[in-house]
Design an enzyme around this catalytic site. Structure first.
Site, PDB file in Angstrom:
ATOM      1  N   HIS A   9     -18.060  36.752 -34.499  1.00 56.24           N
ATOM      2  CA  HIS A   9     -18.420  38.042 -34.069  1.00 56.24           C
ATOM      3  C   HIS A   9     -17.701  38.514 -32.739  1.00 56.24           C
ATOM      4  O   HIS A   9     -17.228  39.700 -32.415  1.00 56.24           O
ATOM      5  CB  HIS A   9     -20.152  37.521 -33.340  1.00 56.24           C
ATOM      6  CG  HIS A   9     -20.701  38.815 -33.000  1.00 56.24           C
ATOM      7  ND1 HIS A   9     -21.825  39.299 -33.650  1.00 56.24           N
ATOM      8  CD2 HIS A   9     -20.612  39.551 -31.968  1.00 56.24           C
ATOM      9  CE1 HIS A   9     -22.503  40.315 -32.891  1.00 56.24           C
ATOM     10  NE2 HIS A   9     -21.657  40.577 -31.818  1.00 56.24           N
ATOM     11  N   ARG A  37     -20.148  47.862 -24.018  1.00 56.20           N
ATOM     12  CA  ARG A  37     -21.367  47.239 -24.759  1.00 56.20           C
ATOM     13  C   ARG A  37     -22.294  46.610 -23.759  1.00 56.20           C
ATOM     14  O   ARG A  37     -21.924  46.123 -22.623  1.00 56.20           O
ATOM     15  CB  ARG A  37     -21.124  46.192 -25.885  1.00 56.20           C
ATOM     16  CG  ARG A  37     -19.963  44.892 -25.202  1.00 56.20           C
ATOM     17  CD  ARG A  37     -19.884  44.197 -26.263  1.00 56.20           C
ATOM     18  NE  ARG A  37     -20.724  43.017 -26.297  1.00 56.20           N
ATOM     19  CZ  ARG A  37     -20.656  41.954 -25.557  1.00 56.20           C
ATOM     20  NH1 ARG A  37     -19.721  41.988 -24.564  1.00 56.20           N
ATOM     21  NH2 ARG A  37     -21.488  41.247 -25.550  1.00 56.20           N
TER      22      ARG A  37
HETATM   23  C1  HEM Z   1     -24.174  39.364 -29.235  1.00 53.57           C
HETATM   24  C2  HEM Z   1     -19.523  40.616 -28.369  1.00 53.57           C
HETATM   25  C3  HEM Z   1     -20.231  44.380 -31.143  1.00 53.57           C
HETATM   26  C4  HEM Z   1     -24.790  42.997 -32.134  1.00 53.57           C
HETATM   27  C5  HEM Z   1     -22.800  39.205 -28.829  1.00 53.57           C
HETATM   28  C6  HEM Z   1     -22.195  38.149 -27.818  1.00 53.57           C
HETATM   29  C7  HEM Z   1     -20.791  38.537 -27.777  1.00 53.57           C
HETATM   30  C8  HEM Z   1     -20.667  39.867 -28.296  1.00 53.57           C
HETATM   31  C9  HEM Z   1     -20.009  37.782 -26.665  1.00 53.57           C
HETATM   32  C10 HEM Z   1     -22.966  36.956 -27.332  1.00 53.57           C
HETATM   33  C11 HEM Z   1     -23.577  36.981 -26.035  1.00 53.57           C
HETATM   34  C12 HEM Z   1     -24.006  35.504 -25.789  1.00 53.57           C
HETATM   35  O1  HEM Z   1     -23.235  34.465 -25.646  1.00 53.57           O
HETATM   36  O2  HEM Z   1     -25.342  35.464 -25.891  1.00 53.57           O
HETATM   37  C13 HEM Z   1     -19.355  41.694 -28.959  1.00 53.57           C
HETATM   38  C14 HEM Z   1     -18.124  42.433 -28.715  1.00 53.57           C
HETATM   39  C15 HEM Z   1     -18.450  43.574 -29.624  1.00 53.57           C
HETATM   40  C16 HEM Z   1     -19.759  43.480 -30.128  1.00 53.57           C
HETATM   41  C17 HEM Z   1     -17.121  42.224 -28.079  1.00 53.57           C
HETATM   42  C18 HEM Z   1     -17.241  44.800 -29.800  1.00 53.57           C
HETATM   43  C19 HEM Z   1     -17.465  46.032 -29.524  1.00 53.57           C
HETATM   44  C20 HEM Z   1     -21.601  44.320 -31.703  1.00 53.57           C
HETATM   45  C21 HEM Z   1     -21.925  45.174 -32.688  1.00 53.57           C
HETATM   46  C22 HEM Z   1     -23.025  44.727 -32.830  1.00 53.57           C
HETATM   47  C23 HEM Z   1     -23.513  43.795 -32.093  1.00 53.57           C
HETATM   48  C24 HEM Z   1     -21.152  46.326 -33.017  1.00 53.57           C
HETATM   49  C25 HEM Z   1     -24.014  45.451 -33.994  1.00 53.57           C
HETATM   50  C26 HEM Z   1     -24.998  46.206 -33.986  1.00 53.57           C
HETATM   51  C27 HEM Z   1     -25.102  41.983 -31.388  1.00 53.57           C
HETATM   52  C28 HEM Z   1     -26.193  41.045 -31.450  1.00 53.57           C
HETATM   53  C29 HEM Z   1     -26.145  39.936 -30.495  1.00 53.57           C
HETATM   54  C30 HEM Z   1     -24.701  40.115 -29.853  1.00 53.57           C
HETATM   55  C31 HEM Z   1     -27.321  41.464 -32.171  1.00 53.57           C
HETATM   56  C32 HEM Z   1     -27.014  39.056 -30.346  1.00 53.57           C
HETATM   57  C33 HEM Z   1     -26.917  37.823 -31.147  1.00 53.57           C
HETATM   58  C34 HEM Z   1     -27.776  36.750 -31.123  1.00 53.57           C
HETATM   59  O3  HEM Z   1     -28.124  36.095 -29.951  1.00 53.57           O
HETATM   60  O4  HEM Z   1     -28.277  36.178 -32.189  1.00 53.57           O
HETATM   61  N1  HEM Z   1     -21.932  40.155 -29.273  1.00 53.57           N
HETATM   62  N2  HEM Z   1     -20.404  42.360 -29.869  1.00 53.57           N
HETATM   63  N3  HEM Z   1     -22.379  43.419 -31.373  1.00 53.57           N
HETATM   64  N4  HEM Z   1     -24.091  41.387 -30.519  1.00 53.57           N
HETATM   65 FE1  HEM Z   1     -22.071  41.770 -30.030  1.00 53.57          FE
END
Ligand code: HEM
Length: 181
Positions: free
Chosen positions: A112, A125
């Site tokens: 991810h 974001r």
């Molecule tokens: C969580 C990065 C795009 C949905 C996260 C986390 C990171 C991240 C680092 C974890 C945060 C933590 O440590 O708690 C990114 C990056 C993206 C991106 C760099 C690039 C643009 C997306 C996209 C979606 C998405 C397109 C879809 C809608 C989520 C969701 C979580 C999450 C739902 C929570 C997951 C959980 O806690 O179960 N993202 N993300 N992300 N991201 Fe992304």
């Protein structure tokens, strides 16, 4: 006012004009003309209002965090005339797992953060958690993205990649809301 709590309200007011509401998994959301993002509760009669809290990170390692901090840009850039609000709910089985099991699916199996990093800094974001709010919230996360109109195809490519990963096997409700200002 809780400085980490945000309201996303669809109705007739707000900075963002709603371009499209796409139900992807499970039930969609009603139509509204505009979306307001506020830190105070809405006063108008709304089509719907979703709440989420900016929280601490759960999954990133120190190395990943440093990589993100080095590349990512903030919300509110003038060129970011497009945005997307994607509310997501994950299955009960996701929440029954332990933190290390979830991290394994999120990163080791789905990359991810690793994949997402390739789309920075064009996509800005912000992540809001809903699960621990008082009352029953319809979603677990409110994800928010801002980008320039010419970067929307890249954003769509990222979503397609993400939706094909093992992490998405646990998503039971997802709505993709596209906005412009
Ligand atoms: C969580 C990065 C795009 C949905 C996260 C986390 C990171 C991240 C680092 C974890 C945060 C933590 O440590 O708690 C990114 C990056 C993206 C991106 C760099 C690039 C643009 C997306 C996209 C979606 C998405 C397109 C879809 C809608 C989520 C969701 C979580 C999450 C739902 C929570 C997951 C959980 O806690 O179960 N993202 N993300 N992300 N991201 Fe992304």
């Amino acid at each position: 006012m809780n400085p980490r709590l945000f309201y996303f309200t669809a109705g007739t007011q707000g900075t963002w004009k709603i371009r499209d509401i796409r139900p992807l998994i499970g039930a969609g959301l009603d139509w509204g003309e505009r979306l307001a993002v506020t830190q105070d509760p809405p006063t108008e009669q709304a089509a719907w209002c979703l709440r989420g809290i900016k929280s601490n990170e759960r999954y990133v390692t120190r190395t990943e965090k440093e990589q993100l901090l080095a590349i990512q840009e903030g919300l509110g850039r003038p060129a970011s005339r497009y945005a997307s609000l994607i509310p997501i709910r994950k299955q009960a089985t996701w929440w029954q797992m332990t933190q290390d099991e979830r991290r394994a699916i999120f990163e080791e199996q789905s990359q991810h953060t690793g994949n997402g990093l390739r789309y920075l800094p064009e996509i800005a974001r912000s992540l809001h958690h809903c699960r621990d709010l008082e009352g029953v919230e319809p979603f677990d996360f409110l994800t928010w993205f801002e980008f320039a109109p010419e970067d929307e195809p890249a954003f769509d490519a990222l979503l397609a990649e993400m939706r094909a990963t093992p992490e998405w096997d646990f998503v039971e409700r997802e709505v993709d809301i596209r906005l412009e200002r």
